[in-house]
Design an enzyme around this catalytic site. Structure first.
Site, mmCIF file in Angstrom:
data_model
loop_
_atom_site.group_PDB
_atom_site.id
_atom_site.type_symbol
_atom_site.label_atom_id
_atom_site.label_comp_id
_atom_site.label_asym_id
_atom_site.label_seq_id
_atom_site.Cartn_x
_atom_site.Cartn_y
_atom_site.Cartn_z
ATOM 1 N N ASP A 140 1.901 -19.722 -10.262
ATOM 2 C CA ASP A 140 2.167 -21.077 -10.454
ATOM 3 C C ASP A 140 1.826 -22.086 -9.531
ATOM 4 O O ASP A 140 1.559 -23.092 -9.617
ATOM 5 C CB ASP A 140 3.728 -21.396 -10.861
ATOM 6 C CG ASP A 140 4.623 -21.039 -9.914
ATOM 7 O OD1 ASP A 140 4.441 -20.703 -8.682
ATOM 8 O OD2 ASP A 140 5.867 -21.111 -10.042
ATOM 9 N N GLU A 152 8.561 -14.322 1.288
ATOM 10 C CA GLU A 152 7.538 -15.519 1.476
ATOM 11 C C GLU A 152 8.102 -16.276 2.409
ATOM 12 O O GLU A 152 9.321 -16.737 2.707
ATOM 13 C CB GLU A 152 7.253 -16.426 0.344
ATOM 14 C CG GLU A 152 6.430 -17.761 0.527
ATOM 15 C CD GLU A 152 5.899 -18.769 -0.537
ATOM 16 O OE1 GLU A 152 6.193 -18.011 -1.715
ATOM 17 O OE2 GLU A 152 5.326 -19.487 -0.400
ATOM 18 N N GLU A 177 11.628 -16.387 -9.134
ATOM 19 C CA GLU A 177 12.359 -16.770 -7.760
ATOM 20 C C GLU A 177 13.930 -16.829 -7.897
ATOM 21 O O GLU A 177 14.608 -17.101 -8.704
ATOM 22 C CB GLU A 177 11.670 -17.945 -7.344
ATOM 23 C CG GLU A 177 10.091 -18.210 -7.358
ATOM 24 C CD GLU A 177 9.728 -19.361 -6.859
ATOM 25 O OE1 GLU A 177 10.435 -20.297 -6.589
ATOM 26 O OE2 GLU A 177 8.325 -19.587 -6.845
HETATM 27 O O1 KIV Z 1 2.332 -18.882 -7.031
HETATM 28 C C1 KIV Z 1 2.163 -18.130 -6.236
HETATM 29 O O2 KIV Z 1 0.744 -18.312 -5.639
HETATM 30 C C2 KIV Z 1 3.002 -17.332 -5.518
HETATM 31 C C3 KIV Z 1 2.706 -16.647 -4.089
HETATM 32 C C4 KIV Z 1 2.941 -17.671 -3.232
HETATM 33 C C5 KIV Z 1 3.215 -15.325 -3.594
HETATM 34 O O3 KIV Z 1 4.184 -17.014 -5.843
#
Ligand code: KIV
Length: 260
Positions: free
Chosen positions: A42, A179, A113
């Site tokens: 996203d 992250e 998440e």
């Molecule tokens: O959306 C994204 O690019 C991610 C990365 C930061 C792992 O979730």
């Protein structure tokens, strides 16, 4: 490609290589250059749509880009797609309905998440045929609470992240993105799990690494500290991708300068 084939690669290869990907052309290039996981992140809200955060991204956008990536990859890649903000937090049933639409668009796995709060949804999804990647540490969808700050320096938060990782694995998650957390904490989490961890700003000890494609290609005005511009000195995009893949596989990226 399906989850068992990806997990087989984990056994065969030194490290997993992942990159974000949002369109068919890059999907072909990434697969040709041996990238293991194409993440339809996203982050497209920021790097494709020009927003400041990932929050405005909708299901329709994630489906559109997943379909494009799936066409480009033509069955040769493992496609991981983010559940966008608001599409899964309310309940496990809502998460399943959203995940089903992304699998129908061509995703092989969905990413969500959050820690303990997501355990029930992870169990619900994985019991119903949806492979899940969890995501801990800096959670971009929670930017209004945390800002874009690294997480896990505080011992109590670090201990919670270790507990959350174990709980998400027990609930059925097959991968875990970490992250922007200290490298030493990412090592502790990775060593304590059976499932592979994929780091971004989480040091060199994860089972694999992921970057946002535009950061790797040197297109980002203010790249995060943990990114490296692999285009610098490269003859073209293909060479930049090969450099990234090689650097991750050989443990040369990320270096100490990219870690916390
Ligand atoms: O959306 C994204 O690019 C991610 C990365 C930061 C792992 O979730």
């Amino acid at each position: 490609m399906y989850l068992p084939q990806l997990l087989q690669r984990v056994q065969q290869r030194e490290r997993l290589v992942a990159l974000t990907c949002y369109d068919a052309g890059f999907a072909r290039l990434l697969v040709d250059n041996d990238v293991d996981i194409l993440l339809v992140g996203d982050s497209l809200g920021m790097v494709i749509q020009g927003h400041d955060t990932t929050l405005p991204v909708r299901m329709a956008h994630m489906r559109y880009h997943t379909e494009a990536v799936a066409r480009g990859a033509a069955g040769r890649a493992f496609i991981l797609t983010d559940l966008p903000f608001g599409s899964y937090q309310a309940s496990p049933r809502k998460a399943f309905a959203s995940a089903a639409r992304l699998l129908a668009a061509g995703a092989n796995m969905v990413k969500l998440e959050g820690g303990a709060i997501m355990v029930e949804s992870v169990a619900y999804l994985t019991a119903r045929g949806v492979p899940v990647c969890a995501h801990l540490g800096l959670l971009p969808q929670s930017v209004n609470q945390t800002g874009y700050r690294s997480q896990g320096r505080d011992p109590a938060v670090a201990a919670r992240l270790v507990r959350d990782a174990a709980a998400l694995q027990a609930a059925g998650a097959s991968l875990l993105v970490l992250e922007s957390i200290p490298a030493i904490l990412a090592k502790e989490i990775t060593d304590g799990l059976d499932i592979p961890t994929i780091g971004i700003g989480a040091g060199p000890h994860c089972a694999g690494q992921v970057l946002v494609l535009q950061d790797l290609l040197g297109m980002t005005a203010k790249p995060p500290r943990f990114a490296r511009d692999f285009m610098a000195g490269a003859g073209g995009i293909g060479e930049a991708l090969r450099r990234y893949v090689q650097a991750v596989r050989q443990g040369q990226f990320p270096g100490p300068e990219h870690s916390f």
